[in-house]
Enzyme design. Structure first.
Site, PDB file in Angstrom:
ATOM      1  N   ASP A  61      46.744  44.494  40.596  1.00 26.53           N
ATOM      2  CA  ASP A  61      45.562  45.303  40.915  1.00 26.53           C
ATOM      3  C   ASP A  61      45.500  45.612  42.403  1.00 26.53           C
ATOM      4  O   ASP A  61      45.498  44.704  43.238  1.00 26.53           O
ATOM      5  CB  ASP A  61      44.295  44.552  40.507  1.00 26.53           C
ATOM      6  CG  ASP A  61      43.035  45.354  40.785  1.00 26.53           C
ATOM      7  OD1 ASP A  61      42.608  46.113  39.903  1.00 26.53           O
ATOM      8  OD2 ASP A  61      42.477  45.230  41.902  1.00 26.53           O
ATOM      9  N   TYR A  66      42.113  49.319  49.745  1.00 27.44           N
ATOM     10  CA  TYR A  66      42.678  48.062  50.216  1.00 27.44           C
ATOM     11  C   TYR A  66      43.730  48.275  51.297  1.00 27.44           C
ATOM     12  O   TYR A  66      44.143  47.322  51.958  1.00 27.44           O
ATOM     13  CB  TYR A  66      43.320  47.283  49.062  1.00 27.44           C
ATOM     14  CG  TYR A  66      42.383  46.891  47.947  1.00 27.44           C
ATOM     15  CD1 TYR A  66      41.008  47.019  48.066  1.00 27.44           C
ATOM     16  CD2 TYR A  66      42.892  46.383  46.751  1.00 27.44           C
ATOM     17  CE1 TYR A  66      40.162  46.667  47.026  1.00 27.44           C
ATOM     18  CE2 TYR A  66      42.055  46.025  45.708  1.00 27.44           C
ATOM     19  CZ  TYR A  66      40.689  46.178  45.850  1.00 27.44           C
ATOM     20  OH  TYR A  66      39.866  45.827  44.811  1.00 27.44           O
ATOM     21  N   LYS A  91      42.904  52.630  42.465  1.00 24.15           N
ATOM     22  CA  LYS A  91      41.564  53.198  42.325  1.00 24.15           C
ATOM     23  C   LYS A  91      41.317  54.304  43.345  1.00 24.15           C
ATOM     24  O   LYS A  91      41.836  54.249  44.463  1.00 24.15           O
ATOM     25  CB  LYS A  91      40.506  52.101  42.521  1.00 24.15           C
ATOM     26  CG  LYS A  91      40.779  50.802  41.752  1.00 24.15           C
ATOM     27  CD  LYS A  91      39.778  49.728  42.102  1.00 24.15           C
ATOM     28  CE  LYS A  91      40.193  48.382  41.531  1.00 24.15           C
ATOM     29  NZ  LYS A  91      41.239  47.720  42.340  1.00 24.15           N
ATOM     30  N   HIS A 124      36.583  53.693  41.777  1.00 25.40           N
ATOM     31  CA  HIS A 124      36.292  52.397  42.395  1.00 25.40           C
ATOM     32  C   HIS A 124      34.796  52.076  42.393  1.00 25.40           C
ATOM     33  O   HIS A 124      34.391  50.943  42.122  1.00 25.40           O
ATOM     34  CB  HIS A 124      36.838  52.377  43.824  1.00 25.40           C
ATOM     35  CG  HIS A 124      37.139  51.014  44.332  1.00 25.40           C
ATOM     36  ND1 HIS A 124      38.134  50.768  45.255  1.00 25.40           N
ATOM     37  CD2 HIS A 124      36.593  49.810  44.069  1.00 25.40           C
ATOM     38  CE1 HIS A 124      38.180  49.478  45.530  1.00 25.40           C
ATOM     39  NE2 HIS A 124      37.251  48.876  44.816  1.00 25.40           N
TER      40      HIS A 124
END
Length: 298
Positions: A61, A66, A91, A124
């Site tokens: 994931d 990120y 996402k 997200h």
């Protein structure tokens, strides 16, 4: 060293063999335990992916937000594990929602990962009234772009993250595809049972982020007592509680030892009473992040 390496390989094979899978509403299969990469930087992230895949994880994931999609892609390639055995999630970030923006964001994520397709692509965070003039339309337009990408074969499954019932109901008015997954904050002390019930009624699988409540579960007497009873760690008890709710879980760690511990959940089972005890724990570890007021917290 050869002997130790052989043990590690055998353990990885055992975890892979024992791993339960969730069958999504589009018939795609997802391991019930995955590996989270939030806050993993470039070099640390590459090694973490290599170690996680060697340990038996097959669900990875990540997210555009990120800032580690490149590292994840490099780790997957360096691992030697065939791409078709790995379920990759990423996402689209909440600040670039909309039809055209989502198409652009997806292609950027695909390029950073260095992959030909994404297994699971999520919104997200939903658009909300504080940040979008017409949040319902923005989410609908984003979803339409994702449906088209799925139809083109660039995405296997599409889903959402941090969607409440009101967001899912609004999306259902225009969606042609029911979300396969809703990834939400889910841990002892904050597990949103009403939302889970609604998702299940709609055939939407639930996935847990922050399963250890940002460390808030450690030191809790109830959890420690249950862990001691089973000869397991508090982390293992919490993760086992998640999967016994039939919820996908994505713990994260950069320690191979912790990775192995987090995936070793199939040799014990919590009783109904223990599940109830954990269900009823008072609020702890709540992030304060709510889909209706981002980017602020409560």
């Amino acid at each position: 060293m050869l002997f130790l390496g052989t043990i590690q390989v055998c353990l990885a094979g055992l975890y892979f063999f024992m791993m339960r899978e969730i069958i999504l509403n589009d018939n795609q299969k997802v391991p019930i335990i995955g590996f989270g990469t939030y806050k993993a930087n470039e070099q640390e992230g590459i090694q973490a992916i290599i170690d996680a895949l060697a340990c038996g994880y097959r669900l990875i994931d990540t997210a555009a937000a990120y800032d580690n999609e490149k590292a994840v892609g490099k780790g997957i390639k360096a691992s030697g594990i065939p791409r078709e055995q790995i379920v990759v999630t990423t996402k689209v970030w909440r600040e670039v929602l909309g039809y055209k923006q989502t198409k652009v964001a997806f292609e950027k994520s695909l390029a950073r990962l260095g992959l030909d397709y994404i297994d699971l692509y999520l919104i997200h965070w939903p658009a909300n009234a504080r940040n979008y003039k017409n949040w319902q339309q923005t989410n609908a337009d984003t979803w339409r772009a994702m449906e088209e990408l799925q139809a083109e074969g660039k995405i296997r499954s599409i889903g959402v993250s941090n969607f409440w019932q009101e967001h899912l109901e609004a999306l259902s008015l225009t969606a042609n595809v029911v979300p396969a997954v809703n990834q939400i904050e889910f841990h002892p002390g904050y597990w949103q049972p009403e939302l889970i019930g609604f998702c299940r009624q709609q055939g939407i699988a639930v996935e847990s982020w922050s399963p250890l409540a940002r460390g808030g579960v450690f030191g809790n007497e109830t959890l420690e007592s249950i862990a001691n009873r089973h000869g397991q760690s508090v982390a293992q008890v919490c993760l086992r509680w998640v999967i016994q709710h039939d919820v996908i879980v994505i713990p994260k760690s950069t320690s191979p030892k912790r990775m192995e511990e987090n995936i070793s959940l199939f040799d014990f089972e919590l009783s109904d009473e223990e599940m109830k005890q954990i269900d009823e724990l008072p609020e702890m570890g709540f992030s304060g992040e709510l889909p209706n007021i981002w980017p602020d917290r409560v």
